[in-house]
Design an enzyme around this catalytic site. Structure first.
Site, mmCIF file in Angstrom:
data_model
loop_
_atom_site.group_PDB
_atom_site.id
_atom_site.type_symbol
_atom_site.label_atom_id
_atom_site.label_comp_id
_atom_site.label_asym_id
_atom_site.label_seq_id
_atom_site.Cartn_x
_atom_site.Cartn_y
_atom_site.Cartn_z
ATOM 1 N N SER A 6 58.169 -54.405 31.629
ATOM 2 C CA SER A 6 59.104 -54.309 32.755
ATOM 3 C C SER A 6 58.484 -53.475 33.865
ATOM 4 O O SER A 6 58.274 -52.272 33.716
ATOM 5 C CB SER A 6 60.404 -53.652 32.282
ATOM 6 N N HIS A 31 58.342 -58.907 33.246
ATOM 7 C CA HIS A 31 59.796 -58.790 33.366
ATOM 8 C C HIS A 31 60.124 -58.069 34.675
ATOM 9 O O HIS A 31 59.655 -56.961 34.915
ATOM 10 C CB HIS A 31 60.307 -57.988 32.160
ATOM 11 N N ASP A 33 63.105 -56.604 37.000
ATOM 12 C CA ASP A 33 64.507 -56.187 37.027
ATOM 13 C C ASP A 33 65.003 -56.185 38.471
ATOM 14 O O ASP A 33 64.624 -55.322 39.259
ATOM 15 C CB ASP A 33 64.635 -54.788 36.423
ATOM 16 N N MET A 35 67.933 -55.547 40.909
ATOM 17 C CA MET A 35 69.194 -54.784 40.928
ATOM 18 C C MET A 35 69.704 -54.713 42.361
ATOM 19 O O MET A 35 68.914 -54.489 43.283
ATOM 20 C CB MET A 35 68.968 -53.365 40.421
ATOM 21 N N HIS A 64 65.297 -60.576 35.532
ATOM 22 C CA HIS A 64 66.528 -60.107 34.880
ATOM 23 C C HIS A 64 67.443 -59.646 36.012
ATOM 24 O O HIS A 64 67.189 -58.613 36.625
ATOM 25 C CB HIS A 64 66.158 -58.970 33.907
ATOM 26 N N MET A 66 70.402 -58.011 37.565
ATOM 27 C CA MET A 66 71.526 -57.081 37.449
ATOM 28 C C MET A 66 72.173 -57.019 38.825
ATOM 29 O O MET A 66 72.069 -56.031 39.556
ATOM 30 C CB MET A 66 71.019 -55.716 36.968
ATOM 31 N N MET A 139 70.905 -56.442 25.488
ATOM 32 C CA MET A 139 70.578 -55.129 26.068
ATOM 33 C C MET A 139 70.726 -54.068 24.980
ATOM 34 O O MET A 139 71.783 -53.948 24.349
ATOM 35 C CB MET A 139 71.497 -54.805 27.243
ATOM 36 N N ASP A 174 65.996 -55.668 25.324
ATOM 37 C CA ASP A 174 65.585 -54.947 26.534
ATOM 38 C C ASP A 174 66.206 -53.559 26.525
ATOM 39 O O ASP A 174 67.425 -53.424 26.577
ATOM 40 C CB ASP A 174 66.043 -55.748 27.764
HETATM 41 C C1 DX5 Z 1 67.085 -51.588 32.277
HETATM 42 C C2 DX5 Z 1 66.082 -52.676 32.491
HETATM 43 C C3 DX5 Z 1 64.907 -52.588 31.632
HETATM 44 C C4 DX5 Z 1 64.110 -51.320 31.774
HETATM 45 C C5 DX5 Z 1 63.543 -51.075 30.427
HETATM 46 O O1 DX5 Z 1 68.192 -51.847 33.068
HETATM 47 O O2 DX5 Z 1 66.707 -53.928 32.241
HETATM 48 O O3 DX5 Z 1 64.108 -53.748 31.717
HETATM 49 O O4 DX5 Z 1 63.077 -51.336 32.725
HETATM 50 O O5 DX5 Z 1 62.960 -49.832 30.410
HETATM 51 P P1 DX5 Z 1 62.695 -49.079 29.030
HETATM 52 O O6 DX5 Z 1 61.807 -49.934 28.207
HETATM 53 O O7 DX5 Z 1 62.074 -47.798 29.473
HETATM 54 O O8 DX5 Z 1 64.036 -48.858 28.391
HETATM 55 ZN ZN ZN Z 2 65.431 -55.670 32.222
#
Ligand code: DX5
Ligand code: ZN
Length: 218
Positions: A6, A31, A33, A35, A64, A66, A139, A174
């Site tokens: 990620s 990956h 993220d 947001m 991903h 969010m 998650m 994740d």
């Molecule tokens: C959290 C993200 C993850 C995050 C994971 O909201 O979806 O992908 O970057 O980070 P670690 O592996 O540090 O929990």
């Molecule tokens: Zn993620």
């Protein structure tokens, strides 16, 4: 197994080095993220960063989302060449038809379709989606930040998803994944590991070793 670092956990001002490190270090996917500051508090990557990452690696990109309005982001994700898009069922606030339509729209745009489940969301949320989905992301932390501890209580959800849907759908985890929790998640039936801080925490130079450690946890 699939190892998907990620980038959210990478040092932001060294994002290019981080992309090179995961590409050369043996990752299977990247990956991303996304947001929006609404579905979760932080704002992370948008179209410009995702396009730049896409141009810098041959690895498949999995987004991903969010975000509160996932469907509105699909055109630019498809244009950026993203392989897979995972949406949160909670963004639809109980509108099952909305989730199905969104998942179909992802596939219609030529991308793999996934749904993510927050820790409080039960497996029932995906019962009506069999045949529509390529990926389920369980998650194992509350979405929104990197570096949180793995929620071991989610292992039973991973097993349930894997037992019920694992032959048709790729099961991912994740949050809080390191070499030790990866082993537990794999044992529970996960096949797709997202890892942020365990890959980037030490240094960019340590990325290859961290990816190897995840892979040999099997
Ligand atoms: C959290 C993200 C993850 C995050 C994971 O909201 O979806 O992908 O970057 O980070 P670690 O592996 O540090 O929990
Ligand atoms: Zn993620």
């Amino acid at each position: 197994m699939v190892v998907a670092p990620s980038l959210y956990a990478a040092p932001l001002l060294r994002i290019g080095d981080a992309v090179r490190a995961v590409t050369d270090g043996g990752a299977d996917a990247v990956h991303l993220d996304v947001m929006d500051g609404h579905f979760v508090g932080p704002i992370s990557f948008g179209n410009l960063i995702v396009q730049a990452v896409s141009a810098a690696t041959h690895l498949p990109l999995d987004a991903h989302l969010m975000v509160s309005n996932p469907v509105s982001h699909l055109p630019w994700l498809a244009d950026a060449g993203v392989r897979g898009v995972t949406i949160h069922v909670e963004a639809f606030e109980g509108d099952q038809v909305g989730v199905i339509e969104a998942v179909r729209e992802i596939r219609k745009r030529g991308m793999r379709a996934g749904v993510a489940l927050k820790p409080a969301t039960g497996v029932r949320a995906i019962a009506g989606l069999v045949g529509e989905l390529d990926h389920v992301l369980v998650m194992t932390v509350e979405p929104g930040s990197s570096g949180q501890p793995f929620m071991r209580a989610m292992l039973s959800k991973v097993s349930e998803v894997a037992d019920r849907f694992g032959h048709d759908i790729e099961v991912g985890v994740d949050g809080g994944i390191n070499a030790s929790t990866a082993r537990e998640a794999l044992d529970a039936g996960a096949r797709y590991l997202v890892a942020g801080s365990s890959v980037f925490a030490a240094s960019i130079e340590g990325v290859r070793g961290a990816i190897d450690a995840l892979r040999t946890s099997e």
